[in-house]
Design a protein around this motif. Structure first.
Motif, mmCIF file in Angstrom:
data_model
loop_
_atom_site.group_PDB
_atom_site.id
_atom_site.type_symbol
_atom_site.label_atom_id
_atom_site.label_comp_id
_atom_site.label_asym_id
_atom_site.label_seq_id
_atom_site.Cartn_x
_atom_site.Cartn_y
_atom_site.Cartn_z
ATOM 1 N N VAL A 83 0.376 -1.114 0.064
ATOM 2 C CA VAL A 83 -0.078 -0.079 0.030
ATOM 3 C C VAL A 83 1.272 1.391 -0.078
ATOM 4 N N ASP A 84 2.213 1.230 0.474
ATOM 5 C CA ASP A 84 2.162 2.818 0.891
ATOM 6 C C ASP A 84 3.967 2.435 0.258
ATOM 7 N N ASP A 114 -6.352 -3.400 1.718
ATOM 8 C CA ASP A 114 -7.328 -2.164 0.719
ATOM 9 C C ASP A 114 -6.279 -1.359 0.220
ATOM 10 N N ARG A 115 -6.739 -1.191 -1.342
ATOM 11 C CA ARG A 115 -5.647 -0.152 -1.969
ATOM 12 C C ARG A 115 -4.211 -0.648 -1.934
ATOM 13 N N SER A 117 -1.194 -2.731 -4.327
ATOM 14 C CA SER A 117 -1.196 -2.921 -5.319
ATOM 15 C C SER A 117 0.570 -3.290 -6.002
ATOM 16 N N GLU A 143 -5.787 -7.345 -3.450
ATOM 17 C CA GLU A 143 -6.919 -6.710 -2.688
ATOM 18 C C GLU A 143 -7.908 -8.318 -2.128
#
Length: 649
Positions: A83-84, A114-115, A117, A143
């Motif tokens: 995510v981050d 969630d989110r 990638s 996800e």
């Protein structure tokens, strides 16, 4: 926060180890803050191989343990949150691994969140580190759709089932992306071997066996950086990582001398309330047994391994012997510190440069009681044995005790540990800055110290002229006495008195600098003059002259360099300007990073480390060193000047 500890514990569970809550984060501070503050050690067996795990902190405030631990590592696994993404601290540690030639791989975790990638982060990583970085695995979905991993080398889908690993064909909807990523992988692998590269350019794709062989050598030499992926929480990808560590990463024989004379490097020092001083070591060569005596290469003194044990988190497991590659702890090794190498008698080894970067956050501390003050030096010594990145200084100008760390959190952790572990109560207090005073115009002054009250008197009169010097010049004293109005033996006393007065300052108690003083006239008494009398006269003459010479305050100016992603460059420059900083320039670092250079008053930087992290979402890395003193604007006054004044000599 990227999930290193979660991944380490998932590996241990996969290896059949019993993992209780907080196995690797057992310190009360770690439980309170919810993240790793010091390294944890554990081991597991996987398919007949022993894998030692060193779980290191990732917070910018707690990096001190990571650099020594690299000297104990055969491979570094960089855990990146899906995510981050990549963080500034990753760059710092990547460079450290590069310096030490430690093979590196990346595990992109948290793909079930969630989110999350995969492909976007992969492309950013390749932009940052080029073609040598390529995917070995890719996820099947992200996800909530994340169900497994695709092995790109063999082009098969891998999922978890009741019987363990299940291989199947790559789903049709993932096939095109998998083939593109496999092509990226193959291109990165063949770059390692000139013969394979030539064949590939001619259209001959090497076999899986050829690629795997080349792949392994590329990882070992640091020519290839594989990217793996998964979710420790769902136990997806962790077993593939364990397979990868034993099949594709450097073997023990490639990096360690299994049959050589015994040697070990200390990569961590701990203080245990029951055992005392504990040294964590990596066996570099040969084998070790309890009560064996080695020589400390730094001191030349013997070190007897009275008690040896392995660590499984905080649990101590007795051992009867260890060999090259093992991690082991030994208690009560006198005068042994982090970075020391213990060797067989007579062997010579190069000293270890821990490479621990210098801290940039300074905080003043004060003890609460006289008892705390008595116990503080020993507690600080023991604390620094555990954390070599923590600096301790006494500011000669302000007489304050200063802790130097990587940020406010680092300092607060040290303060908490001083009380919890060593029973020493200290508080962070307002830090007084190193202001200075100077003059702005020429002036004359007269100092008179005359006391005649019967018996032996005191008599000394001195007249001086002062003028400002260029910034940084310091102090000049010139004797221009003619006719012996002040005897030669008292000239030095006048100069000493002037210097004492300069140390005390004349307007706010700060040292006065960059002043030229000429002694031009005076008077003496044949009986009552003395060195003390002319010291007092010199001091009085300087105070008289300086108050007429337009005295002003100078503030400390820091040279600041901030490395940030390009997207934050404007925000950082604007923030530094708002802090009365003067931007000196910028320079680009590939890929997508900028170094902003500025001169900024130190008074504006007291909270800068924390503020910068908020401004750049933790992506900004500062470096700050004192540069010079400059005129303090007249509408500003230093805080706490009285408290910062040097004691009267």
């Amino acid at each position: 926060g990227a999930g290193k500890t979660a991944l380490a514990e998932a590996l241990l569970i996969a290896g059949g180890e019993r993992v209780r809550a907080g196995l690797l984060d057992s310190d009360p501070d770690e439980r309170e803050r919810g993240h790793t503050l010091s390294l944890g050690v554990a081991s597991m067996t996987w398919k007949g191989h022993r894998i030692n795990l060193v779980d290191t902190p990732g917070s910018p405030d707690a990096l001190g343990d990571v650099f020594p631990a690299l000297h104990a590592a055969d491979v570094a696994v960089f855990v990146v949150d899906a995510v981050d993404g990549w963080q500034a601290v990753h760059d710092q540690l990547w460079s450290a691994c590069e310096t030490l030639a430690v093979p590196r791989l990346i595990f992109l975790g948290g793909l079930d969140r969630d989110r999350a990638s995969f492909q976007d982060h992969l492309e950013r990583l390749r932009e940052r580190y080029g073609k040598p970085l390529a995917p070995v695995h890719m996820p099947m979905g992200v996800e909530r759709d994340f169900v497994g991993v695709i092995d790109l080398l063999h082009l098969v889908a891998v999922t978890r089932g009741g019987g363990g690993r299940i291989e199947s064909e790559v789903p049709a909807e993932r096939r095109a992306q998998a083939e593109r990523n496999r092509e990226t992988l193959v291109e990165a692998i063949v770059e390692v071997d000139d013969e394979l590269l030539l064949r590939y350019l001619e259209g001959d794709v090497p076999s899986v066996a050829e690629l795997a062989d080349c792949f392994e050598h590329g990882v070992a030499r640091g020519d290839f950086f594989p990217v793996l992926c998964g979710s420790p929480q769902l136990d997806i990808g962790t077993r593939l990582l364990a397979d990868f560590l034993i099949e594709e990463c450097p073997s023990l024989d490639e990096r360690r001398d299994v049959d050589g004379p015994p040697s070990a490097v200390v990569f961590k020092t701990r203080s245990d309330p029951y055992v005392g001083h504990i040294s964590l070591m990596r066996v570099l060569s040969g084998s070790l047994r309890p009560d064996e005596v080695l020589e400390n290469a730094r001191t030349g003194q013997p070190a007897r391994l009275h008690r040896m044990f392995a660590l499984q988190g905080s649990e101590q497991v007795p051992v009867t012997g260890v060999c090259a590659g093992d991690l082991v702890a030994a208690a009560k090794l006198d005068d042994v510190q982090t970075g020391d190498v213990l060797v067989a008698d007579g062997a010579s080894v190069a000293p270890v440069d821990l490479g621990v970067p210098r801290g940039y956050h300074r905080a003043a501390i004060a003890t609460r009681t006289a008892r705390d003050e008595d116990r503080l030096p020993d507690a600080l010594r023991r604390l620094r044995e555990e954390d070599p990145s923590l600096g301790v200084e006494v500011d000669e100008a302000t007489r304050q005790l200063i802790l130097v760390g990587y940020g406010p959190g680092h300092v607060q952790t040290a303060i908490t540990r001083l009380e919890r572990r060593y029973g020493v109560g200290v508080d962070e207090v307002q830090r007084h800055l190193r202001y200075r005073e100077t003059i702005t115009e020429p002036a004359q002054g007269r100092g008179r110290h005359v006391k005649q009250t019967g018996g032996s008197g005191q008599y000394g009169i001195a007249e001086i002229e002062v003028e400002p010097l260029p910034r940084g010049s310091g102090f000049e004293f010139t004797d221009e006495i003619v006719g012996g109005v002040i005897p030669r033996q008292y000239i030095g006393s006048v100069e000493k008195g002037v210097q004492l007065a300069m140390e005390r300052g004349v307007i706010a108690g700060y040292p006065c600098v960059d002043v030229a003083v000429r002694l031009v006239n005076g008077k003496s008494h044949r009986v009552d003059s003395s060195q003390v009398a002319f010291e007092m006269a010199g001091a009085a003459a300087f105070r008289d002259a300086a108050l007429k010479a337009g005295p002003v305050l100078l503030e400390p100016i820091m040279r600041v360099e901030v490395t940030v992603p390009d997207v934050y460059t404007g925000d950082v420059m604007g923030d530094l300007s708002a802090r009365r900083g003067r931007i000196e320039g910028t320079r680009q670092l590939p890929p997508g990073r900028t170094v902003v250079s500025a001169l900024v008053p130190e008074a504006e930087l007291v909270t800068y480390v924390g503020d910068l992290r908020g401004l750049t979402q933790g992506q900004g890395v500062p470096e700050m060193v004192h540069d010079h003193h400059a005129l303090l604007p007249s509408h500003l006054a230093p805080v706490g000047s009285e408290a910062a004044s040097p004691a009267t000599p």
